[in-house]
Design an enzyme around this catalytic site. Structure first.
Site, mmCIF file in Angstrom:
data_model
loop_
_atom_site.group_PDB
_atom_site.id
_atom_site.type_symbol
_atom_site.label_atom_id
_atom_site.label_comp_id
_atom_site.label_asym_id
_atom_site.label_seq_id
_atom_site.Cartn_x
_atom_site.Cartn_y
_atom_site.Cartn_z
ATOM 1 N N LYS A 1 25.584 -3.062 -0.212
ATOM 2 C CA LYS A 1 27.059 -2.960 -0.198
ATOM 3 C C LYS A 1 27.537 -2.161 1.011
ATOM 4 O O LYS A 1 28.716 -1.856 1.124
ATOM 5 C CB LYS A 1 27.537 -2.261 -1.470
ATOM 6 C CG LYS A 1 27.122 -2.948 -2.753
ATOM 7 C CD LYS A 1 27.551 -2.076 -3.948
ATOM 8 C CE LYS A 1 26.639 -2.298 -5.136
ATOM 9 N NZ LYS A 1 26.746 -1.183 -6.097
ATOM 10 N N ARG B 1 0.802 -1.235 0.000
ATOM 11 C CA ARG B 1 0.000 0.000 0.000
ATOM 12 C C ARG B 1 0.832 1.281 0.000
ATOM 13 O O ARG B 1 0.599 2.177 -0.814
ATOM 14 C CB ARG B 1 -0.914 0.046 1.246
ATOM 15 C CG ARG B 1 -2.244 -0.600 1.070
ATOM 16 C CD ARG B 1 -2.642 -1.206 2.395
ATOM 17 N NE ARG B 1 -1.681 -2.253 2.700
ATOM 18 C CZ ARG B 1 -1.800 -3.503 2.270
ATOM 19 N NH1 ARG B 1 -2.848 -3.856 1.586
ATOM 20 N NH2 ARG B 1 -0.876 -4.412 2.538
ATOM 21 N N THR B 2 1.757 1.378 0.941
ATOM 22 C CA THR B 2 2.423 2.676 1.123
ATOM 23 C C THR B 2 3.221 3.042 -0.124
ATOM 24 O O THR B 2 3.100 4.142 -0.668
ATOM 25 C CB THR B 2 3.321 2.638 2.374
ATOM 26 O OG1 THR B 2 2.543 2.133 3.455
ATOM 27 C CG2 THR B 2 3.845 4.010 2.719
ATOM 28 N N HIS C 1 4.277 5.716 11.611
ATOM 29 C CA HIS C 1 3.855 5.528 10.219
ATOM 30 C C HIS C 1 2.892 6.674 9.905
ATOM 31 O O HIS C 1 1.680 6.478 9.789
ATOM 32 C CB HIS C 1 3.167 4.166 10.076
ATOM 33 C CG HIS C 1 2.934 3.716 8.668
ATOM 34 N ND1 HIS C 1 3.016 4.566 7.580
ATOM 35 C CD2 HIS C 1 2.608 2.497 8.169
ATOM 36 C CE1 HIS C 1 2.751 3.874 6.474
ATOM 37 N NE2 HIS C 1 2.505 2.621 6.808
ATOM 38 N N ARG D 1 10.865 3.978 3.569
ATOM 39 C CA ARG D 1 10.529 3.035 4.663
ATOM 40 C C ARG D 1 11.801 2.304 5.046
ATOM 41 O O ARG D 1 12.570 1.877 4.171
ATOM 42 C CB ARG D 1 9.462 2.036 4.232
ATOM 43 C CG ARG D 1 9.254 0.944 5.263
ATOM 44 C CD ARG D 1 8.082 0.051 4.956
ATOM 45 N NE ARG D 1 6.819 0.738 5.170
ATOM 46 C CZ ARG D 1 5.630 0.145 5.050
ATOM 47 N NH1 ARG D 1 5.554 -1.128 4.726
ATOM 48 N NH2 ARG D 1 4.519 0.836 5.272
HETATM 49 N N1 CP Z 1 -0.616 -0.136 5.714
HETATM 50 C C1 CP Z 1 0.623 -0.369 5.216
HETATM 51 O O1 CP Z 1 1.608 0.261 5.623
HETATM 52 O O2 CP Z 1 0.680 -1.341 4.257
HETATM 53 P P1 CP Z 1 2.000 -1.774 3.470
HETATM 54 O O3 CP Z 1 2.924 -2.407 4.498
HETATM 55 O O4 CP Z 1 1.538 -2.724 2.420
HETATM 56 O O5 CP Z 1 2.633 -0.535 2.929
#
Ligand code: CP
Length: 303
Positions: free
Chosen positions: A80, A51-52, A129, A101
């Site tokens: 590396k 999603r993100t 998040h 991320r």
């Molecule tokens: N909700 C969420 O962060 O989903 P993903 O881990 O798929 O990005």
């Protein structure tokens, strides 16, 4: 230059503006189809995501921009030994904005120190998040018409769930919020959050059984037990199916309760619940695109 590392980086007034823009985009996406012509988003994902990452990429493409990036640390020079600081200095030469991320808490903050472009935290370890929180808040605001005066139950892995930690920090700024934390003993909400709630005199209660509090809830936020953050498989297996929301259990809940989940889901919501009108978790996914479009525009000062 602004970044988004924590949901508290924006005031509630700024969030209102962001959500107004996201709602305007929802009403008339075509109007925004060229706002980011010539701009490039980099998605640097050192951890898995559906999603993100893809909603950021979809958001930028829908705004007329383009996307570069990596979805696996092993396909980047991190494999590396390149540091996050060096990587963001490089990415700053290639892109206008970066969504990142990383499994380490604080990684996005480290990136900000060396970045020449806006950095968006797409999740840092078990910490925060913030763009999921923006998604959650826009969903609640759009479907309930307000962001205050709720009893919200947060259920599942409250220890490692970064979406939960971010959402609590964001919600305490609105009036009339009461939290019910529903978790097994091993996955309780961290003490630093409990201390923060006590300090702010925000009402909360910790319980183990979901059924005991379901009738009291305006919002139920289910979460997955985070396998990737466990130190041993045995503990994960013991706890993974601790909560399973079924149609039968939902008979205890209010007719207008919203069921939210950041996804991915494993077993914690039975698929039969998907057809319940209270299930809002796939609507959240759609709101996630609109709010990320609004966020990209805001950070690039195009709003
Ligand atoms: N909700 C969420 O962060 O989903 P993903 O881990 O798929 O990005």
């Amino acid at each position: 230059m602004r970044h988004l590392i924590s949901p508290l980086d924006f005031t509630t007034e700024e969030l209102d503006k962001l959500f107004d823009l996201a709602s305007a985009i929802e009403q008339d996406p075509q109007k925004y189809a060229h706002v980011c012509d010539g701009k490039i988003l980099a998605t640097c994902f050192y951890e898995p995501s559906t999603r993100t990452r893809l909603s950021f990429e979809s958001a930028m493409i829908r705004l007329g921009g383009q996307v570069i990036g990596f979805s696996d640390a092993n396909s980047s020079s991190a494999a590396k030994g390149e540091s996050v600081s060096d990587t963001i200095r490089v990415i700053s030469c290639y892109a206008d904005i970066c969504a990142m991320r990383h499994p380490k808490e604080g990684a996005a903050t480290v990136a900000v120190a060396k970045s020449r472009i806006p950095v968006i935290n797409g999740g840092d370890g078990g910490h925060q998040h913030p763009t999921q929180t923006l998604t959650d808040l826009l969903t609640i605001r759009s479907l309930k018409g307000r962001l205050g005066n709720f009893t919200i139950g947060l259920c599942g892995d409250l220890k490692f769930g970064r979406t939960v930690h971010s959402l609590i920090h964001a919600l305490v700024r609105y009036p009339g919020i009461r939290f019910l934390f529903i978790s097994p003993e091993e996955l309780r909400i961290p003490d630093y959050i409990i201390e923060m709630l006590k300090e702010k005199k925000i009402p909360f209660r910790e319980v183990i059984r979901l059924e005991d509090v379901l009738p009291d809830l305006d919002l139920l936020y289910m979460t997955r037990v985070q396998k990737e953050r466990f130190f041993n498989e045995e503990d994960y297996v013991r706890l993974k199916d601790f909560y399973i929301l079924t149609a039968e259990k939902l008979k205890l809940a209010r007719e207008d309760m919203l069921i939210l989940h950041p996804l991915p889901r494993v077993n914690e919501i039975d698929v039969e619940v998907d057809d319940d009108p209270r299930a809002a978790y796939f609507k959240q996914v759609q709101y996630g695109v609109y709010v990320r479009m609004a966020l990209i525009m805001t950070l690039l000062e195009l709003a």
